[in-house]
Design an enzyme around this catalytic site. Sequence first.
Site, PDB file in Angstrom:
ATOM      1  N   ALA A 237      27.213  16.297   9.582  1.00  0.00           N
ATOM      2  CA  ALA A 237      27.361  14.871   9.310  1.00  0.00           C
ATOM      3  C   ALA A 237      26.077  14.175   9.716  1.00  0.00           C
ATOM      4  O   ALA A 237      25.502  14.470  10.761  1.00  0.00           O
ATOM      5  CB  ALA A 237      28.531  14.283  10.097  1.00  0.00           C
ATOM      6  N   LYS A 238      25.645  13.295   8.858  1.00  0.00           N
ATOM      7  CA  LYS A 238      24.409  12.568   9.112  1.00  0.00           C
ATOM      8  C   LYS A 238      24.484  11.845  10.466  1.00  0.00           C
ATOM      9  O   LYS A 238      23.533  11.830  11.231  1.00  0.00           O
ATOM     10  CB  LYS A 238      24.197  11.567   7.970  1.00  0.00           C
ATOM     11  CG  LYS A 238      22.888  10.799   8.035  1.00  0.00           C
ATOM     12  CD  LYS A 238      21.679  11.685   7.789  1.00  0.00           C
ATOM     13  CE  LYS A 238      20.406  10.870   8.036  1.00  0.00           C
ATOM     14  NZ  LYS A 238      19.205  11.688   7.962  1.00  0.00           N
ATOM     15  N   ARG A 239      25.659  11.291  10.758  1.00  0.00           N
ATOM     16  CA  ARG A 239      25.762  10.512  12.000  1.00  0.00           C
ATOM     17  C   ARG A 239      25.638  11.381  13.236  1.00  0.00           C
ATOM     18  O   ARG A 239      25.402  10.903  14.337  1.00  0.00           O
ATOM     19  CB  ARG A 239      27.046   9.680  12.035  1.00  0.00           C
ATOM     20  CG  ARG A 239      28.308  10.491  12.054  1.00  0.00           C
ATOM     21  CD  ARG A 239      29.567   9.634  12.148  1.00  0.00           C
ATOM     22  NE  ARG A 239      30.716  10.495  12.296  1.00  0.00           N
ATOM     23  CZ  ARG A 239      31.263  11.195  11.302  1.00  0.00           C
ATOM     24  NH1 ARG A 239      30.773  11.103  10.087  1.00  0.00           N
ATOM     25  NH2 ARG A 239      32.295  11.984  11.527  1.00  0.00           N
ATOM     26  N   GLY A 241      23.351  13.642  13.352  1.00  0.00           N
ATOM     27  CA  GLY A 241      21.957  14.075  13.368  1.00  0.00           C
ATOM     28  C   GLY A 241      21.615  15.192  12.395  1.00  0.00           C
ATOM     29  O   GLY A 241      20.522  15.740  12.456  1.00  0.00           O
TER      30      GLY A 241
END
Length: 276
Positions: A237-239, A241
């Site tokens: 997940a981008k959130r 990292g």
Amino acid sequence: MTVTRFAPSPNGPLHLGHAYAAIIAHDLAKERGGRFLLRVEDIDGPRSRPEFAEAFREDLAWLGLEWEEVPAQSTRLASYEEAAQRLLAEGYLYPCTCTRAEIEAMRPRLGKEGHIYPGTCKGRLLDPEKPAALRLDIDRALNDVGELSWHDELAGEQRADPREFGDVVLVRKDAPASYHLAATLDDAADGITLVTRGMDLFPATHIHRLLQALLGLPVPTWHHHKLLFDESGRKLAKRRGSKGLSDLRAEGIDGKALATDLRAGRFPAGISLDPS
Ligand code: GLU
Ligand code: ZN
């Protein structure tokens, strides 16, 4: 003919998990002499941004994939509206005026079933003065369509069990349609015969199968693939990292070589397929 699609939402950059998903959809279509479509799922209000969609095209080209792009969801609102009106007229939807806070406040009393909306507004009539979401009356729907099944190429035959979602929202208060309604209608409109996507959406397929029955839509086959996990054992997940494909591209990484590695199950350090 096999028709697959990659259907990303332009509310953030794609990461390696998306690359893996796009490659699977692409390769399954190409191996079978079929078509691979890109559909931008941009009905998430202000969170949907055209610059992300533009980056998606650059990412797919960088990976060496070839696709046909079909119209984005934002151009198809009339078809969602029409289907919702039909379901409403047939008595399968009811308006829900509960706020997010009200639903949160109900949860502690609901125990284990707390993730399911308890049907508070069921039976209510539409009041044009009050903003309302439209929820699917799951009991009524199942009662009318009876037993349903669907087929996953990897997991095999499944009995549709949409109850675990409860009365899902099909038309949001703040958006023209829910993911469930829009994706189901679009897959039919686009002639998708094989829906490929990550295991995280496996449960959603029970709802989609029910919607197909209610709306008289063709029933595709599904192929839910494993997700890529990070070091912490959670999906990328981008959130958390996970690097965006556009970052890798900017670092000068060879996208086609990366695609070859992903196909062969060679993942970058720290990344692995869900072991379960
Ligand atoms: N727009 C959805 C997502 O990004 C795609 C879901 C699907 O493949 O059905 O998660
Ligand atoms: Zn309600």
